[in-house]
Design an enzyme around this catalytic site. Structure first.
Site, mmCIF file in Angstrom:
data_model
loop_
_atom_site.group_PDB
_atom_site.id
_atom_site.type_symbol
_atom_site.label_atom_id
_atom_site.label_comp_id
_atom_site.label_asym_id
_atom_site.label_seq_id
_atom_site.Cartn_x
_atom_site.Cartn_y
_atom_site.Cartn_z
ATOM 1 N N LYS A 253 -3.714 -2.935 -9.562
ATOM 2 C CA LYS A 253 -5.000 -3.300 -9.866
ATOM 3 C C LYS A 253 -5.740 -4.428 -9.222
ATOM 4 O O LYS A 253 -5.462 -5.776 -9.380
ATOM 5 C CB LYS A 253 -5.309 -3.775 -11.688
ATOM 6 C CG LYS A 253 -6.497 -3.999 -12.220
ATOM 7 C CD LYS A 253 -6.215 -4.232 -13.576
ATOM 8 C CE LYS A 253 -7.413 -4.658 -14.329
ATOM 9 N NZ LYS A 253 -8.584 -3.563 -14.415
ATOM 10 N N LEU B 150 -5.520 4.099 -12.437
ATOM 11 C CA LEU B 150 -5.148 2.895 -12.873
ATOM 12 C C LEU B 150 -4.098 3.333 -14.240
ATOM 13 O O LEU B 150 -4.817 4.049 -15.012
ATOM 14 C CB LEU B 150 -6.252 1.883 -13.070
ATOM 15 C CG LEU B 150 -5.534 0.397 -13.723
ATOM 16 C CD1 LEU B 150 -4.817 -0.148 -12.442
ATOM 17 C CD2 LEU B 150 -6.674 -0.290 -14.304
ATOM 18 N N GLU C 33 -10.806 9.202 -13.062
ATOM 19 C CA GLU C 33 -10.875 8.149 -14.186
ATOM 20 C C GLU C 33 -12.435 7.678 -13.800
ATOM 21 O O GLU C 33 -12.952 7.942 -13.033
ATOM 22 C CB GLU C 33 -9.880 6.979 -13.923
ATOM 23 C CG GLU C 33 -10.160 6.310 -12.594
ATOM 24 C CD GLU C 33 -8.888 5.329 -12.295
ATOM 25 O OE1 GLU C 33 -8.431 4.690 -13.564
ATOM 26 O OE2 GLU C 33 -8.469 5.082 -11.408
HETATM 27 N N1 PLP Z 1 -9.565 2.470 -14.615
HETATM 28 C C1 PLP Z 1 -10.029 1.480 -14.056
HETATM 29 C C2 PLP Z 1 -10.209 1.676 -12.615
HETATM 30 C C3 PLP Z 1 -10.293 0.267 -14.558
HETATM 31 O O1 PLP Z 1 -10.813 -0.844 -13.723
HETATM 32 C C4 PLP Z 1 -9.940 -0.067 -15.786
HETATM 33 C C5 PLP Z 1 -10.318 -1.202 -16.501
HETATM 34 O O2 PLP Z 1 -10.512 -2.173 -15.946
HETATM 35 C C6 PLP Z 1 -9.129 1.054 -16.615
HETATM 36 C C7 PLP Z 1 -9.090 2.115 -15.883
HETATM 37 C C8 PLP Z 1 -8.794 0.850 -18.214
HETATM 38 O O3 PLP Z 1 -7.546 0.089 -18.065
HETATM 39 P P1 PLP Z 1 -7.324 -1.168 -19.223
HETATM 40 O O4 PLP Z 1 -7.224 -0.161 -20.378
HETATM 41 O O5 PLP Z 1 -6.074 -1.468 -18.846
HETATM 42 O O6 PLP Z 1 -8.444 -2.236 -19.397
#
Ligand code: PLP
Length: 287
Positions: free
Chosen positions: A149, A207, A182
């Site tokens: 991230k 992610l 995603e």
């Molecule tokens: N995918 C991306 C690219 C993201 O930036 C995020 C959240 O910021 C997510 C998925 C979802 O992740 P989370 O459920 O941990 O917020």
């Protein structure tokens, strides 16, 4: 945005909190971040977000700036000082400040930490969820380590801008094989015609969404059939329902893709139910 930010050991007025011009996060996107949803001033899905933060940092060989316990205290104090009940909490950790050179600095740097918090109006968020949102598709053009991230979010920002220009709330990246990877800031899901809830596996370059994992647990507990495999935009258009998950979106119904309706073009029963179940669980387990 809240009035107080945490910056490298101090709480400062938000408008006066600045990072150094040679911070590696600023120059190389050499930094990671986390976002927690806040319910009643408490951090949602704490273990998942801390575990992912530790993993992101370790993949970049950046030390955890402080222990989980100490960080929890600082994060909660930021929320408290900003008097936020419902909102989002943002943490960024960069490798720190060093003379500009691509390779990591040989003299150890102290990781630079920034924490900000902002309030969200839950009534507005619920109204948005009740209406559902539109999504567009864009070609996948990100690097090969989207599991980390990092703050290197330019393709995501451009995808989100393209969505905004088309009146959509999110963009789904589509890879060379024609599968949705995603969203620009969320994970993508569909509910197939036979009621299976489908989202792609995390071996792909995506992610590992914390909301995604919590929702998978909820689905399992509810005895709802799950399929962790990729789907195409055409499958999404043939699906009964679609939705996205993330700390910001929580579980947010998607009613149209590239201008075409998904299902009957209205928020479906599964997405609404899962939103309620997720919020209930996130509230109950927030710290
Ligand atoms: N995918 C991306 C690219 C993201 O930036 C995020 C959240 O910021 C997510 C998925 C979802 O992740 P989370 O459920 O941990 O917020």
């Amino acid at each position: 945005m809240g009035r107080i930010a945490y910056l490298n050991g101090r709480f400062e007025r938000h408008a006066e909190a600045f990072v150094h011009i040679e911070d590696r996060g600023y120059q190389f996107a050499d930094a990671v971040y986390e976002v927690w949803a806040l319910f009643d001033g408490k951090l949602s899905d704490p273990d998942g977000h801390f575990a992912r933060l530790e993993r992101s940092l370790s993949e970049l060989q950046i030390d955890m700036p402080m222990s989980r316990n100490a960080l929890t205290i600082v994060l909660r104090e930021t929320v408290r000082q900003n008097r936020i009940r419902d909102g989002l909490l943002y943490l960024q950790v960069s490798r720190g400040v060093a003379p500009r050179d691509h390779a990591f600095p040989t003299t150890p740097t102290s990781p630079a930490i920034v924490i900000t918090a902002k309030a969200i109006d839950r009534a507005t968020a619920e109204a948005k969820a009740a209406k559902g949102v539109s999504v567009i598709t864009v070609p996948e053009n990100r690097w090969g380590r989207c599991d980390i991230k990092t703050v290197g979010l330019l393709p995501n920002a451009m995808a989100k801008q393209a969505a905004k220009e088309k009146g959509a709330a999110e963009a789904w990246f589509v890879d060379d094989l024609g599968f949705v990877t995603e969203g620009a800031s969320s994970n993508a899901w569909i509910v197939t015609a036979n009621g299976t809830v489908k989202t792609r596996d995390t071996n792909a370059n995506i992610l590992r969404g914390v909301t995604r994992y919590t929702l998978l647990d909820i689905l399992q507990a509810e005895g709802i059939s799950i399929d962790q495999s990729p789907f195409t935009p055409a499958e999404a258009l043939a699906a009964n329902e679609a939705f996205i998950t993330g700390a910001g979106a929580l579980v947010l119904p998607v009613v149209a893709l590239d201008g075409k309706p998904i299902g009957n073009g209205k928020v479906g029963p599964m997405a609404s139910r899962l939103r309620c179940l997720y919020i209930e669980q996130a509230r109950a387990t927030a710290i």
